[in-house]
Motif scaffolding. Structure first.
Motif, PDB file in Angstrom:
ATOM      1  N   ILE A 170       0.869  -1.181   0.000  1.00 18.55           N
ATOM      2  CA  ILE A 170       0.000   0.000   0.000  1.00 18.55           C
ATOM      3  C   ILE A 170       0.905   1.230   0.000  1.00 18.55           C
ATOM      4  O   ILE A 170       1.857   1.299   0.779  1.00 18.55           O
ATOM      5  CB  ILE A 170      -0.885   0.026   1.273  1.00 18.55           C
ATOM      6  CG1 ILE A 170      -1.740  -1.245   1.329  1.00 18.55           C
ATOM      7  CG2 ILE A 170      -1.760   1.274   1.317  1.00 18.55           C
ATOM      8  CD1 ILE A 170      -2.278  -1.536   2.707  1.00 18.55           C
ATOM      9  N   VAL A 171       0.612   2.177  -0.882  1.00 17.88           N
ATOM     10  CA  VAL A 171       1.383   3.416  -0.916  1.00 17.88           C
ATOM     11  C   VAL A 171       0.463   4.560  -0.511  1.00 17.88           C
ATOM     12  O   VAL A 171      -0.611   4.728  -1.091  1.00 17.88           O
ATOM     13  CB  VAL A 171       1.955   3.695  -2.329  1.00 17.88           C
ATOM     14  CG1 VAL A 171       2.707   5.019  -2.361  1.00 17.88           C
ATOM     15  CG2 VAL A 171       2.866   2.550  -2.785  1.00 17.88           C
ATOM     16  N   ASN A 200      -0.747  -3.294  -6.460  1.00 20.87           N
ATOM     17  CA  ASN A 200      -0.429  -2.338  -5.397  1.00 20.87           C
ATOM     18  C   ASN A 200      -1.601  -1.379  -5.190  1.00 20.87           C
ATOM     19  O   ASN A 200      -2.259  -0.974  -6.147  1.00 20.87           O
ATOM     20  CB  ASN A 200       0.825  -1.530  -5.744  1.00 20.87           C
ATOM     21  CG  ASN A 200       2.096  -2.347  -5.607  1.00 20.87           C
ATOM     22  OD1 ASN A 200       2.046  -3.490  -5.135  1.00 20.87           O
ATOM     23  ND2 ASN A 200       3.220  -1.797  -5.996  1.00 20.87           N
ATOM     24  N   GLU A 201      -1.819  -1.028  -3.934  1.00 22.49           N
ATOM     25  CA  GLU A 201      -2.888  -0.080  -3.634  1.00 22.49           C
ATOM     26  C   GLU A 201      -2.272   1.312  -3.487  1.00 22.49           C
ATOM     27  O   GLU A 201      -1.292   1.479  -2.758  1.00 22.49           O
ATOM     28  CB  GLU A 201      -3.588  -0.499  -2.327  1.00 22.49           C
ATOM     29  CG  GLU A 201      -4.824   0.297  -2.032  1.00 22.49           C
ATOM     30  CD  GLU A 201      -5.505  -0.128  -0.726  1.00 22.49           C
ATOM     31  OE1 GLU A 201      -6.303   0.659  -0.212  1.00 22.49           O
ATOM     32  OE2 GLU A 201      -5.205  -1.232  -0.218  1.00 22.49           O
ATOM     33  N   ILE A 202      -2.839   2.275  -4.194  1.00 25.89           N
ATOM     34  CA  ILE A 202      -2.302   3.641  -4.143  1.00 25.89           C
ATOM     35  C   ILE A 202      -3.357   4.537  -3.501  1.00 25.89           C
ATOM     36  O   ILE A 202      -4.492   4.615  -3.990  1.00 25.89           O
ATOM     37  CB  ILE A 202      -1.989   4.182  -5.559  1.00 25.89           C
ATOM     38  CG1 ILE A 202      -1.086   3.209  -6.342  1.00 25.89           C
ATOM     39  CG2 ILE A 202      -1.406   5.589  -5.487  1.00 25.89           C
ATOM     40  CD1 ILE A 202       0.361   3.207  -5.976  1.00 25.89           C
ATOM     41  N   ILE A 203      -2.968   5.193  -2.416  1.00 25.12           N
ATOM     42  CA  ILE A 203      -3.903   6.096  -1.737  1.00 25.12           C
ATOM     43  C   ILE A 203      -3.344   7.515  -1.858  1.00 25.12           C
ATOM     44  O   ILE A 203      -2.254   7.806  -1.349  1.00 25.12           O
ATOM     45  CB  ILE A 203      -4.058   5.701  -0.246  1.00 25.12           C
ATOM     46  CG1 ILE A 203      -4.586   4.271  -0.144  1.00 25.12           C
ATOM     47  CG2 ILE A 203      -4.963   6.683   0.481  1.00 25.12           C
ATOM     48  CD1 ILE A 203      -4.603   3.725   1.272  1.00 25.12           C
ATOM     49  N   LEU A 204      -4.087   8.386  -2.551  1.00 22.50           N
ATOM     50  CA  LEU A 204      -3.625   9.768  -2.747  1.00 22.50           C
ATOM     51  C   LEU A 204      -4.393  10.718  -1.834  1.00 22.50           C
ATOM     52  O   LEU A 204      -5.459  10.376  -1.330  1.00 22.50           O
ATOM     53  CB  LEU A 204      -3.837  10.191  -4.203  1.00 22.50           C
ATOM     54  CG  LEU A 204      -3.080   9.403  -5.273  1.00 22.50           C
ATOM     55  CD1 LEU A 204      -3.478   9.889  -6.662  1.00 22.50           C
ATOM     56  CD2 LEU A 204      -1.574   9.536  -5.088  1.00 22.50           C
ATOM     57  N   ASN A 205      -3.840  11.927  -1.680  1.00 26.55           N
ATOM     58  CA  ASN A 205      -4.567  12.995  -0.988  1.00 26.55           C
ATOM     59  C   ASN A 205      -4.895  12.677   0.467  1.00 26.55           C
ATOM     60  O   ASN A 205      -5.900  13.160   0.974  1.00 26.55           O
ATOM     61  CB  ASN A 205      -5.906  13.274  -1.689  1.00 26.55           C
ATOM     62  CG  ASN A 205      -5.724  14.187  -2.867  1.00 26.55           C
ATOM     63  OD1 ASN A 205      -4.992  15.166  -2.770  1.00 26.55           O
ATOM     64  ND2 ASN A 205      -6.350  13.858  -3.968  1.00 26.55           N
TER      65      ASN A 205
END
Lengths: 409, 105
Positions: A170-171, A200-205
């Motif tokens: 996770i990013v 892959n999990e991408i979490i922004l903001n």
């Protein structure tokens, strides 16, 4: 004339400077003082092939001890804790004193650390040097769900490697895109898609409110109240130039050590090169600080020439790369000063490049593609940028037309 | 020099000057170059990391890797700019009746 030349910092800029000095000056004493008890080594593989076990420690060294011995370059593992620029002396923690006639500062940069309000500081890992890479490599072999804090180059390269080691990754990135400091959003989005395709999990903001630990696992609370559960945390949230040693001296600092185009600092006979230097770039007519392989090498070489009395201006067009999964991303020049963007290609398999133009001249470009697909065009772009000519936009935008036509003109 | 080791790559007009083509033969892959003074051949894969040099930039007598800008001398195979440090293997080339041949060991 025989001089004492000291290079403070045993990284890439330091070793290239040392060898360049020796090429131009066979007599002077050259001594590199390094904080790590290792000869200078390549850092790019640490987050990639080293983690993936495709490269071993012995593959990373730039030069063997024999090369240094043959060129009469001394390397000493020592930590300096005081500098006296007036009397040209360096003081080590063990009371050793080093006198110099010329000093090159190539202390590099260091990781920014997360600000945490509890006792978890030692639970968060960072990757900059070989020791840290070794630790991460060892620990992740027993972990499954790994969270990377920071969606910059280092974080994403680690995310790519860990995914290839079959880890759930996770990013978490605070900004609204990955690699936002220098990479255009168009390219960042293509890279993001590749991470997602690989699971892959991408979490922004999202900001991190709190990290807690329970039974050896961690909970990361985000500002939208969501909770990420994970069993290992690595942070890559940027770096700062390593200048603490000079903070109470006359050396001019401003986001690193301020240098001119000859690697000269505000103090006579003191030079700086590599990540630590905020240097004047004559082509872009502004100061900049770069953290890249090519820059560390070439800036070191340029400093070496100047120290040896060969007056040489540093005007390399910046270039850097990142490898993630089967993608190779490259950036040349600067991409934040433009009045027009031109796209070349739209399929990541053949490479996609965005050119950033100002007054019809290229200032920089950024591209990504399956490994090998953007390198030639980006390299030609560096040369076109340097030429500073008005470019034929039709050729730039049409992938069927070779860019080297522009350079032959 | 046994004749059977000379392998036909293609016609001389299949490569533009200051450019290269990729040539695969059995389980090996090569780059064949046309420079101002003739044809040359090297291994196809960069010695630094496994990427094919077919997408690299040919400048004068040099091939630059498209991935990390390691540079090799095409004629000698010498690694002349990091990150490449291991030399690239080179092969003999001959031209016969407008056809290019390389000699594979």
């Amino acid at each position: 004339m025989k001089n004492n030349i000291i290079i403070l910092g045993g990284g890439q800029a330091g070793i290239y400077a040392a060898r360049e000095i020796r090429q131009n000056d066979s007599k002077s004493n050259i001594k590199i003082l390094g904080e790590e008890n290792l000869l200078p080594y390549e850092r790019p593989p640490l987050s990639k092939d080293f983690l993936l076990d495709k490269k071993k420690e012995e593959d990373l060294y730039f030069y063997s001890s024999d090369v240094l011995k043959n060129e009469n370059i001394e390397f000493e593992n020592i930590s300096i804790n005081k500098v006296d620029f007036e009397n040209k002396k360096l003081f080590a923690k063990n009371d050793n004193v080093y006198s110099y006639d010329s000093l090159l500062i190539s202390t590099g940069s260091e990781n920014k650390k997360l600000t945490l309000d509890n006792n978890l500081k030692n639970d968060i890992y960072y990757l900059r040097n070989l020791e840290e890479a070794k630790k991460i490599k060892e620990i992740v072999s027993n972990k499954n769900k790994i969270t990377i804090i920071g969606g910059g180059f280092i974080g994403l390269e680690i995310a790519s490697s860990l995914s290839q080691l079959q880890k759930k990754v996770i990013v978490i990135e605070i900004g609204n895109q990955l690699m936002g400091r220098i990479i255009p959003k168009q390219i960042a989005d293509l890279v993001q898609n590749t991470h997602i395709e690989h699971g892959n999990e991408i979490i922004l903001n999202k900001q991190i409110e709190k990290i807690t630990k329970k039974n050896g696992d961690y909970g990361i609370l985000l500002n939208d109240n969501s909770l990420i559960e994970t069993d290992f945390i690595i942070a890559g949230i940027g770096s700062t130039p390593t200048v603490k040693l000079f903070e109470n001296t006359n050396l001019k600092l401003d986001n690193g050590i301020v240098t001119n185009q000859f690697c000269e600092t505000s103090i006579k006979d003191v030079y700086a090169a590599g990540d630590v230097s905020n240097f004047y770039h004559p082509f872009y007519e502004r100061n900049m600080r770069l953290e890249s392989y090519q820059h560390a090498q070439n800036h070191g070489i340029c400093a070496g020439k100047n120290i040896a009395g060969v007056k040489t201006e540093y005007s390399s067009i910046p270039w850097m790369w990142s490898d993630q999964f089967n993608l190779n991303l490259q950036l040349t020049g600067i991409c934040d000063e433009y009045d027009e963007i031109i796209e070349r290609g739209n399929d990541i398999n053949n490479g996609v490049i965005y050119f950033f133009l100002k007054n019809n001249k290229i200032r920089g470009a950024c591209g990504v593609g399956i490994i090998g697909k953007v390198g030639r065009d980006i390299r030609i772009t560096s040369k076109l940028t340097e030429k500073d000519n008005i470019v034929d936009k039709q050729i730039l935008s049409d992938q069927n037309l070779k860019l080297n036509k522009l350079i032959q003109k | 020099m046994s004749e059977e080791n000379w392998i036909e790559v293609g016609s001389t007009d299949s490569i533009e000057e200051e450019d290269l083509i990729r040539f695969d033969h059995q389980d090996k892959t090569f780059c064949v170059y046309k420079l101002t003074d003739g044809f040359y051949a090297t291994d196809g894969i960069c010695t630094h990391e496994a990427v094919h040099l077919e997408d690299g930039l040919v400048m004068d007598d040099e091939i630059e890797c498209p991935m990390h800008q390691g540079i090799f001398n095409i004629k000698s195979g010498e690694a002349i700019s990091p990150p490449a440090c291991e030399d690239l293997k080179t092969y003999l080339v001959k031209v016969d009746n407008d056809k290019i041949f390389i000699k594979i060991d």
